[in-house]
Write a protein that holds these residues in place. Structure first.
Motif, short mmCIF file in Angstrom:
data_model
loop_
_atom_site.label_atom_id
_atom_site.label_comp_id
_atom_site.label_asym_id
_atom_site.label_seq_id
_atom_site.Cartn_x
_atom_site.Cartn_y
_atom_site.Cartn_z
N PRO A 124 13.66 4.11 4.91
CA PRO A 124 12.69 5.01 4.26
C PRO A 124 13.05 5.32 2.81
O PRO A 124 12.17 5.46 1.96
N GLY A 125 14.34 5.39 2.51
CA GLY A 125 14.75 5.66 1.14
C GLY A 125 14.37 4.54 0.19
O GLY A 125 13.84 4.78 -0.91
N ILE A 126 14.61 3.30 0.60
CA ILE A 126 14.26 2.15 -0.24
C ILE A 126 12.75 2.04 -0.37
O ILE A 126 12.23 1.80 -1.47
N LEU A 127 12.03 2.23 0.74
CA LEU A 127 10.56 2.20 0.66
C LEU A 127 10.03 3.30 -0.25
O LEU A 127 9.10 3.08 -1.03
N GLY A 128 10.62 4.49 -0.15
CA GLY A 128 10.19 5.59 -1.01
C GLY A 128 10.41 5.29 -2.48
O GLY A 128 9.53 5.54 -3.31
N VAL A 129 11.57 4.73 -2.81
CA VAL A 129 11.85 4.40 -4.21
C VAL A 129 10.90 3.31 -4.70
O VAL A 129 10.38 3.38 -5.82
N LEU A 130 10.64 2.29 -3.87
CA LEU A 130 9.69 1.24 -4.26
C LEU A 130 8.28 1.79 -4.48
O LEU A 130 7.58 1.40 -5.41
N LEU A 131 7.87 2.71 -3.60
CA LEU A 131 6.55 3.31 -3.78
C LEU A 131 6.49 4.20 -5.02
O LEU A 131 5.47 4.23 -5.72
N LEU A 132 7.56 4.93 -5.30
CA LEU A 132 7.60 5.75 -6.51
C LEU A 132 7.54 4.88 -7.77
O LEU A 132 6.85 5.21 -8.73
N ILE A 133 8.25 3.76 -7.75
CA ILE A 133 8.22 2.85 -8.90
C ILE A 133 6.83 2.25 -9.06
O ILE A 133 6.29 2.17 -10.17
N THR A 134 6.21 1.86 -7.94
CA THR A 134 4.87 1.27 -7.99
C THR A 134 3.86 2.28 -8.54
O THR A 134 3.05 1.95 -9.42
N SER A 135 3.93 3.50 -8.06
CA SER A 135 3.00 4.52 -8.55
C SER A 135 3.23 4.83 -10.02
O SER A 135 2.27 4.99 -10.79
N SER A 136 4.48 4.91 -10.44
CA SER A 136 4.77 5.18 -11.85
C SER A 136 4.27 4.05 -12.74
O SER A 136 3.69 4.30 -13.80
#
Length: 192
Positions: A138-150
């Motif tokens: 979940p941590g890696i997925l969360g970081v990837l989603l945050l990067i994608t959204s940014s």
């Protein structure tokens, strides 16, 4: 092109170009050409306002989608943080090995729709410790989603290829991965 042909047909003044129709500072000529000029100006302003409204709706929808992605990124990151604090108070060498395995698992599963052979090379062995996956996946997925959204928000704001290309690549990978996961889940549910 149609505007140019119409402009030539009416015999408008050669000093005025068809683009001058849109410029409110240009004084229309007298007579028939002036009436056509005013009519074309009204028509162009109507089309421009419709396009402006459609552009604003598109930007609003894209911002809403990016905010949803950002929300999921925060959700996954907070879940990973909570899991890490509750289950793994001290992360040692095993924790870093779990991070590596979780990263390989996610990269392999995201590469699976594109290349089966490459994903088999990346995926970790089957007999691994899954206790760290609750922390790292979940941590890696969360970081990837945050990067994608940014990247999505930056590409909407600045419209540069340096933001649009990585955003497009990440979005395509996520969409194809989601399609593959949903197909796999429906196949597993059918077998059950």
């Amino acid at each position: 092109q149609r505007l140019k042909v119409t402009w030539q047909k009416i015999g408008a003044s050669p000093s005025l170009s068809p683009l001058d129709v849109m410029d409110p500072r240009v004084v229309p000529p007298e007579g028939n050409a002036g009436d056509v000029h005013r009519e074309m100006h009204r028509e162009m302003l109507g089309v421009a306002s419709v396009l402006r409204v459609l552009r604003m709706l598109g930007l609003g929808y894209a911002s809403l989608v990016n905010m949803c992605i950002l929300g999921f990124g925060y959700l996954f990151s907070l879940q990973a943080l909570q899991s890490g604090m509750a289950m793994h108070p001290e992360l040692g060498v095993e924790g870093l090995r779990g991070f590596k395995e979780a990263l390989l698992l996610l990269c392999g599963s995201m590469a699976r729709p594109f290349s089966e052979g490459f994903s088999q090379l990346i995926l970790p062995p089957k007999d691994q410790n899954f206790s760290y996956y609750t922390l790292w996946v979940p941590g890696i997925l969360g970081v990837l989603l945050l990067i994608t959204s940014s990247l999505g928000q930056l590409s909407l704001k600045h419209r540069r290829a340096t933001f649009v290309l990585p955003y497009t690549i990440l979005v395509v990978i996520f969409l194809v991965w989601q399609l593959d996961v949903s197909k796999m889940l429906s196949h597993v549910a059918y077998r059950e």
